[in-house]
Design a protein around this motif. Sequence first.
Motif, mmCIF file in Angstrom:
data_model
loop_
_atom_site.group_PDB
_atom_site.id
_atom_site.type_symbol
_atom_site.label_atom_id
_atom_site.label_comp_id
_atom_site.label_asym_id
_atom_site.label_seq_id
_atom_site.Cartn_x
_atom_site.Cartn_y
_atom_site.Cartn_z
ATOM 1 N N LYS A 1 -40.609 -85.210 23.934
ATOM 2 C CA LYS A 1 -40.444 -85.833 22.623
ATOM 3 C C LYS A 1 -38.954 -85.967 22.333
ATOM 4 O O LYS A 1 -38.327 -85.088 21.750
ATOM 5 N N GLN B 1 -39.924 -93.973 24.095
ATOM 6 C CA GLN B 1 -40.839 -95.101 24.292
ATOM 7 C C GLN B 1 -40.160 -96.215 25.089
ATOM 8 O O GLN B 1 -40.792 -96.862 25.939
ATOM 9 N N ARG C 1 -40.093 -95.173 28.715
ATOM 10 C CA ARG C 1 -41.403 -95.379 29.340
ATOM 11 C C ARG C 1 -41.605 -96.853 29.679
ATOM 12 O O ARG C 1 -42.089 -97.193 30.770
ATOM 13 N N ALA C 2 -41.251 -97.723 28.745
ATOM 14 C CA ALA C 2 -41.408 -99.161 28.983
ATOM 15 C C ALA C 2 -40.528 -99.627 30.139
ATOM 16 O O ALA C 2 -40.933 -100.477 30.950
#
Length: 291
Positions: free
Chosen positions: A97, A102, A105-106
């Motif tokens: 976290k 995000q 990850r993308a």
Amino acid sequence: MPPSSRSATPWLFLMPALLLLSLSVLIPAVLALLMSFTRSGLDVSEPLAWVGLSNLRRLWADAVFRRVLGTTVLYLVGVVPPIVVSSLGLAILVNRKLPGIQLLRAAYYTPVLVSIVVAAIAFRWLYAENGLLNGLLATWMGSEPIGFLADPRLALVSVMVVTFWKGIGYYMVIFLAGLQGIPVELYEAAALDGCRGWRVHLHITLPLLRPYVVLVAVISAIAATKVFEEVFLMTQGGPAGSTRTLVYYVYDQAFRELDISYACTVGLALFLLVVLLTLLRFSVAQSSRFL
């Protein structure tokens, strides 16, 4: 509603999919199996000549097939362990976290969305003697251009890199799904007991992710066994046949040598290899339940 009607209702919903699957997969597979016992070419006007086990005996004595099979196994061994370890490591990394996780990850998943045709052409340009990679090596190290796709010792590894780059994000998502299913309380309890760093993953993460490791290993092994696009677009099976895999050998026999029956026989050997890997996956998964 009568019980017979209720039992027939699911089959009515499955009928379109089963029909499509039969026309596109099952019937062609059965025809290919039958053609492996015949002698046939692309001329459909010629009658099929039944030759029995002649194609199988030819396959057994085919030195090129043995070399192609060895190349395919080498490709499997060279791709699967690195992609399993790396995708698991990436999944552990992006499972944290952190701000902007995000986007990270993308970024790692983006290669999965790139067409394999685009990826193969891009890497072919990258590997060219006047390409970016040789340009950087010449600038930093002053080395002569390296024939990544022209040297039989480097060509197979160079193609493996494309498969690795293309698939690592996909398998990362599978491991990420498994990681997010592990209760956080286990890691908190381990931290209270003084278990930190890599020891946490060794004693908690890896045992709980064992089914995912088996799944990723088998899926990536089957994908590596059936590799074709990278070889076709980057090396055409060369140089000196060093990158010719089983699927490319099927294509070579069918569309260059026009020997459809022998291509079906080689395809049968490929099918048996995939079945063997699938059975291995089920046996390992079954045994892991009792560990």
